[in-house]
Motif scaffolding. Structure first.
Motif, PDB file in Angstrom:
ATOM      1  N   THR A  29     -15.687  -2.346  -4.755  1.00  0.00           N
ATOM      2  CA  THR A  29     -16.798  -2.088  -3.847  1.00  0.00           C
ATOM      3  C   THR A  29     -17.199  -0.616  -3.908  1.00  0.00           C
ATOM      4  OG1 THR A  29     -15.570  -3.574  -2.408  1.00  0.00           O
ATOM      5  CG2 THR A  29     -17.577  -2.597  -1.500  1.00  0.00           C
ATOM      6  N   GLU A  30     -16.185   0.249  -3.973  1.00  0.00           N
ATOM      7  CA  GLU A  30     -16.474   1.681  -3.906  1.00  0.00           C
ATOM      8  C   GLU A  30     -16.897   2.268  -5.248  1.00  0.00           C
ATOM      9  OE1 GLU A  30     -13.113   3.682  -2.091  1.00  0.00           O
ATOM     10  OE2 GLU A  30     -13.189   2.344  -0.355  1.00  0.00           O
ATOM     11  N   GLU A  55      -6.399   3.388  -5.405  1.00  0.00           N
ATOM     12  CA  GLU A  55      -7.225   2.223  -5.074  1.00  0.00           C
ATOM     13  C   GLU A  55      -7.427   1.316  -6.285  1.00  0.00           C
ATOM     14  OE1 GLU A  55      -8.812   1.116  -1.927  1.00  0.00           O
ATOM     15  OE2 GLU A  55      -6.960   2.175  -1.534  1.00  0.00           O
ATOM     16  N   TYR A 102      -6.173  -2.701  -6.442  1.00  0.00           N
ATOM     17  CA  TYR A 102      -7.032  -3.804  -6.906  1.00  0.00           C
ATOM     18  C   TYR A 102      -6.433  -4.503  -8.131  1.00  0.00           C
ATOM     19  CZ  TYR A 102     -10.276  -4.774 -10.758  1.00  0.00           C
ATOM     20  OH  TYR A 102     -10.838  -5.264 -11.890  1.00  0.00           O
ATOM     21  N   PRO A 117      -6.205  -5.899  -2.177  1.00  0.00           N
ATOM     22  CA  PRO A 117      -7.613  -5.876  -1.768  1.00  0.00           C
ATOM     23  C   PRO A 117      -8.496  -5.159  -2.793  1.00  0.00           C
ATOM     24  CG  PRO A 117      -6.194  -5.185   0.054  1.00  0.00           C
ATOM     25  CD  PRO A 117      -5.314  -5.336  -1.152  1.00  0.00           C
ATOM     26  N   GLN A 118      -9.731  -5.646  -2.936  1.00  0.00           N
ATOM     27  CA  GLN A 118     -10.598  -5.178  -4.018  1.00  0.00           C
ATOM     28  C   GLN A 118     -11.525  -4.041  -3.596  1.00  0.00           C
ATOM     29  OE1 GLN A 118     -12.208  -8.387  -6.353  1.00  0.00           O
ATOM     30  NE2 GLN A 118     -10.083  -8.878  -6.866  1.00  0.00           N
ATOM     31  N   ARG A 119     -11.032  -3.157  -2.742  1.00  0.00           N
ATOM     32  CA  ARG A 119     -11.870  -2.042  -2.275  1.00  0.00           C
ATOM     33  C   ARG A 119     -12.378  -1.188  -3.429  1.00  0.00           C
ATOM     34  NH1 ARG A 119      -7.319  -1.781   1.486  1.00  0.00           N
ATOM     35  NH2 ARG A 119      -6.337  -0.344   0.027  1.00  0.00           N
ATOM     36  N   TYR A 120     -11.540  -1.030  -4.474  1.00  0.00           N
ATOM     37  CA  TYR A 120     -11.954  -0.172  -5.592  1.00  0.00           C
ATOM     38  C   TYR A 120     -13.289  -0.648  -6.160  1.00  0.00           C
ATOM     39  CZ  TYR A 120     -12.165   2.286 -10.021  1.00  0.00           C
ATOM     40  OH  TYR A 120     -12.602   3.068 -11.067  1.00  0.00           O
ATOM     41  N   TYR A 149      -6.688   9.364  -4.806  1.00  0.00           N
ATOM     42  CA  TYR A 149      -7.200   8.200  -4.076  1.00  0.00           C
ATOM     43  C   TYR A 149      -7.797   7.168  -5.044  1.00  0.00           C
ATOM     44  CZ  TYR A 149     -10.278   5.446  -1.060  1.00  0.00           C
ATOM     45  OH  TYR A 149     -10.923   4.419  -0.429  1.00  0.00           O
ATOM     46  N   ASP A 206       0.812  -1.211   0.000  1.00  0.00           N
ATOM     47  CA  ASP A 206       0.000   0.000   0.000  1.00  0.00           C
ATOM     48  C   ASP A 206       0.851   1.268   0.000  1.00  0.00           C
ATOM     49  OD1 ASP A 206      -2.732   0.511  -0.111  1.00  0.00           O
ATOM     50  OD2 ASP A 206      -3.100  -0.599   1.728  1.00  0.00           O
TER      51      ASP A 206
END
Ligand code: HEM
Length: 126
Positions: A67-68, A53, A57, A62-65, A49, A15
């Motif tokens: 989700t968001e 993100e 991904y 982590p696949q936060r992108y 950001y 990160d």
């Protein structure tokens, strides 16, 4: 040694190095006469950001992108911006300078640079 795959890069970068890379890139964007007019002046931190993100991904983190923001649909999301060859080349120049600034290893650059290069060409829309 076989080259790293794009999806393995997050494990090597993490990160914080990705954050530094994208921050260095956006420092370049801010003062760039071709690119800065395209980016939202009042939400450059947001833009930073979103790119960070997305890379987390896409490079196997982590696949936060998703989700968001949902499916990246990058051609569609770039359609409002006039991306010609010179805008594409400038984006690549700034990203290459950012990769140098944060001193990514040759092993990582060998995979990351062609990834950016191909993606940037794919996003030309004018
Ligand atoms: C070819 C030159 C390019 C130009 C001129 C360009 C320009 C832009 C601009 C103006 C935005 C809107 C900023 C925001 O509010 O988020 C944006 C968003 C974005 N760009 Fe690019 N871009 C380029 C290439 C790329 C490449 C190569 C990638 C991926 C490797 C990329 C990934 C993204 C992502 C993930 C977003 C945010 C999408 C979202 O979730 O809304 N762009 N780009």
């Amino acid at each position: 040694m076989s080259p790293l795959s794009v999806e393995e890069l997050f494990d090597h970068l993490g990160d914080s190095q990705l954050e530094q890379l994208v921050a260095a890139f956006y420092r370049g964007v801010r003062s760039d006469e071709i690119l800065s007019p395209m980016y939202p002046a009042d939400d450059l931190d947001g833009a930073e950001y979103r790119l960070k993100e997305f890379l987390v991904y896409r490079l196997g983190g982590p696949q936060r992108y998703l989700t968001e923001r949902g499916h990246p649909a990058l051609r569609m999301r770039h359609a409002p911006f006039a991306i010609d060859q010179s805008a594409r080349d400038r984006w690549m120049e700034l990203m290459t300078a950012a990769m140098q600034e944060v001193e990514l290893s040759d092993e990582i650059r060998q995979t990351l640079e062609p990834f950016f290069d191909q993606m940037a060409t794919f996003l030309i829309n004018r």
